[in-house]
Design a protein around this motif. Structure first.
Motif, short mmCIF file in Angstrom:
data_model
loop_
_atom_site.label_atom_id
_atom_site.label_comp_id
_atom_site.label_asym_id
_atom_site.label_seq_id
_atom_site.Cartn_x
_atom_site.Cartn_y
_atom_site.Cartn_z
N LYS A 68 32.09 -80.29 27.06
CA LYS A 68 31.86 -81.66 26.57
C LYS A 68 33.17 -82.43 26.52
O LYS A 68 33.22 -83.60 26.90
N LEU A 69 34.23 -81.77 26.09
CA LEU A 69 35.55 -82.42 25.99
C LEU A 69 36.02 -82.93 27.35
O LEU A 69 36.61 -83.99 27.47
N LEU A 70 35.76 -82.14 28.39
CA LEU A 70 36.28 -82.46 29.73
C LEU A 70 35.25 -83.15 30.63
O LEU A 70 35.52 -83.40 31.80
N GLY A 71 34.07 -83.42 30.08
CA GLY A 71 33.06 -84.15 30.87
C GLY A 71 32.28 -83.29 31.85
O GLY A 71 31.84 -83.79 32.89
N HIS A 72 32.09 -82.02 31.52
CA HIS A 72 31.27 -81.15 32.38
C HIS A 72 29.98 -80.79 31.63
O HIS A 72 29.83 -81.09 30.45
N ARG A 73 29.07 -80.12 32.36
CA ARG A 73 27.81 -79.68 31.75
C ARG A 73 27.82 -78.15 31.67
O ARG A 73 28.19 -77.51 32.66
N ALA A 74 27.42 -77.59 30.53
CA ALA A 74 27.42 -76.13 30.41
C ALA A 74 26.15 -75.64 29.73
O ALA A 74 25.58 -76.33 28.87
N ILE A 75 25.74 -74.45 30.16
CA ILE A 75 24.59 -73.80 29.53
C ILE A 75 24.86 -72.29 29.48
O ILE A 75 25.49 -71.75 30.38
N SER A 76 24.36 -71.64 28.43
CA SER A 76 24.60 -70.20 28.26
C SER A 76 23.29 -69.44 28.30
O SER A 76 22.41 -69.66 27.46
N MET A 77 23.17 -68.57 29.30
CA MET A 77 22.00 -67.72 29.48
C MET A 77 22.38 -66.32 28.97
O MET A 77 23.35 -65.73 29.45
N ASN A 78 21.61 -65.81 28.02
CA ASN A 78 21.95 -64.53 27.39
C ASN A 78 20.89 -63.46 27.68
O ASN A 78 19.71 -63.67 27.39
N ALA A 79 21.34 -62.33 28.21
CA ALA A 79 20.48 -61.15 28.30
C ALA A 79 20.67 -60.42 26.96
O ALA A 79 21.79 -59.99 26.64
N ILE A 80 19.61 -60.33 26.20
CA ILE A 80 19.74 -59.67 24.88
C ILE A 80 19.74 -58.15 25.10
O ILE A 80 18.73 -57.58 25.50
N VAL A 81 20.90 -57.54 24.85
CA VAL A 81 21.03 -56.10 25.12
C VAL A 81 21.01 -55.25 23.85
O VAL A 81 20.86 -54.03 23.92
N ALA A 82 21.23 -55.90 22.69
CA ALA A 82 21.22 -55.15 21.42
C ALA A 82 20.37 -55.91 20.42
O ALA A 82 20.20 -57.13 20.55
N ASN A 83 19.81 -55.18 19.46
CA ASN A 83 19.20 -55.86 18.32
C ASN A 83 19.85 -55.31 17.06
O ASN A 83 19.74 -54.13 16.75
N ARG A 84 20.52 -56.20 16.33
CA ARG A 84 21.34 -55.77 15.20
C ARG A 84 20.48 -55.42 14.00
O ARG A 84 20.91 -54.63 13.15
N ALA A 85 19.29 -56.02 13.90
CA ALA A 85 18.43 -55.74 12.75
C ALA A 85 17.83 -54.34 12.86
O ALA A 85 17.76 -53.60 11.89
N SER A 86 17.41 -53.98 14.09
CA SER A 86 16.77 -52.66 14.26
C SER A 86 17.78 -51.59 14.65
O SER A 86 17.45 -50.41 14.72
N GLY A 87 19.00 -52.00 14.97
CA GLY A 87 20.04 -51.03 15.36
C GLY A 87 19.82 -50.46 16.74
O GLY A 87 20.30 -49.36 17.05
N THR A 88 19.11 -51.18 17.60
CA THR A 88 18.80 -50.64 18.94
C THR A 88 19.65 -51.30 20.03
O THR A 88 20.13 -52.43 19.87
#
Ligand code: R1P
Ligand code: URA
Length: 293
Positions: free
Chosen positions: A251-271
């Protein structure tokens, strides 16, 4: 008014005409860029390209530029963490918006589309391992953005203040900031295969994400506080180490960004995912197909 030239100590260009850390010349960069943390993931993206026109590697920054179904794309590894995002985003911007001969900012600026394909840990039970999560907002617990001016219009101050109040944020830590995703990319990359979420970006994988191996934490309840936080009924969904900084720098430099996340861990279940490589590959293929759609 005469434009200032940028000194060699500030904009470092190699004798081959390439920017210092990324080791890329302006002609080697596409305007659609996929970022990955792991240099080993660069090939995992570019193996789907029709052609690869150039490759570069310096330190953890590895680049392949080529075409996917006719669209020119660069895939670049950033390594781990927000500090590297400062380097990568400034150098990507310099490659398109600074004239290397004159060492001056160009009159006409180019806006890049930057798409992160990364891994992340789900915070709460419903953020299932192996799901695809797109960050609609990043909460930055790093301090990179605080060194830059004119962040007032970029940060969602009300969101950040509500987060600070809820977590009784330790004032010795960096001040949390909140930045939204680029709306057009968010829409473009969304489908019934994705979920939207609010992503915490922090400076480490262990203590800063509430993991205890041997070193004890100052605030043992941090992840519970993150999980119970609500802003206009929205919840924090996941933790990783680049998204908010990317959103802020873009945003500061005038570009567009998006973050795609592969969820590899679950912290609540410890998996942890038993299919992490398969999930990352599926997210790569999904993202590529959406980029050209
Ligand atoms: C930590 O293991 C790394 O994984 C996540 C975090 O953001 C951090 O960079 O992303 P990548 O898989 O893209 O590296
Ligand atoms: N990357 C992170 O930073 N955290 C996780 O829990 C998983 C991947």
């Amino acid at each position: 008014m005469k434009q200032q030239t940028i000194q060699p100590s500030e904009l470092i260009i190699t004798p081959e005409g390439k920017i210092y850390h990324l080791d890329l010349a302006p002609s080697q960069l596409a305007t659609t860029i996929i970022t990955v943390g792991d240099p080993g993931r660069v090939e995992k993206v570019s193996k789907y390209f029709d052609t690869i026109e150039c490759t570069a590697q310096h330190r953890e920054f590895k680049t392949h530029t080529g075409t996917y179904k006719g669209k020119r794309i660069s895939v670049i590894s950033t390594g781990i963490g927000p500090d590297n995002i400062d380097i990568v985003f400034n150098e990507l911007d310099a490659l398109v918006n600074i004239d290397f001969e004159k060492r001056q900012v160009k009159k006409e600026l180019t806006s890049l589309n930057i798409i992160r394909i990364g891994t992340s840990g789900g915070l709460t039970p419903e953020i299932e391992v192996d799901s695809f999560l797109i960050s609609e907002l990043g909460i930055g617990l790093d301090n990179v953005m605080h060194y830059y001016d004119k962040t007032d219009k970029i940060f969602n101050r009300d969101f950040a203040q509500s987060f600070i109040d809820h977590t009784q944020w330790n004032p010795d830590n960096s001040v949390p900031y909140a930045v939204e995703a680029d709306k057009s990319l968010l829409k473009k990359l969304t489908s019934e295969k994705t979920i939207h979420g609010i992503t915490i970006t922090n400076v480490g994988f262990y203590g800063p994400q509430g993991r205890v191996l041997r070193a004890k934490l100052k605030d043992e309840n941090l992840n519970e506080k993150l999980a119970s936080f609500r802003y206009k009924k929205k919840k924090i969904t996941n933790l990783e180490m680049e998204t908010a900084t990317m959103y802020g720098m873009a945003k500061l430099l005038g570009h567009r960004a998006i973050s795609m996340n592969a969820i590899v861990a679950n912290r609540a279940s410890g998996t942890f995912s038993e299919n992490a490589s398969k999930t990352i590959d599926a997210l790569i293929q999904y993202t590529l197909s959406k980029i050209i759609a």
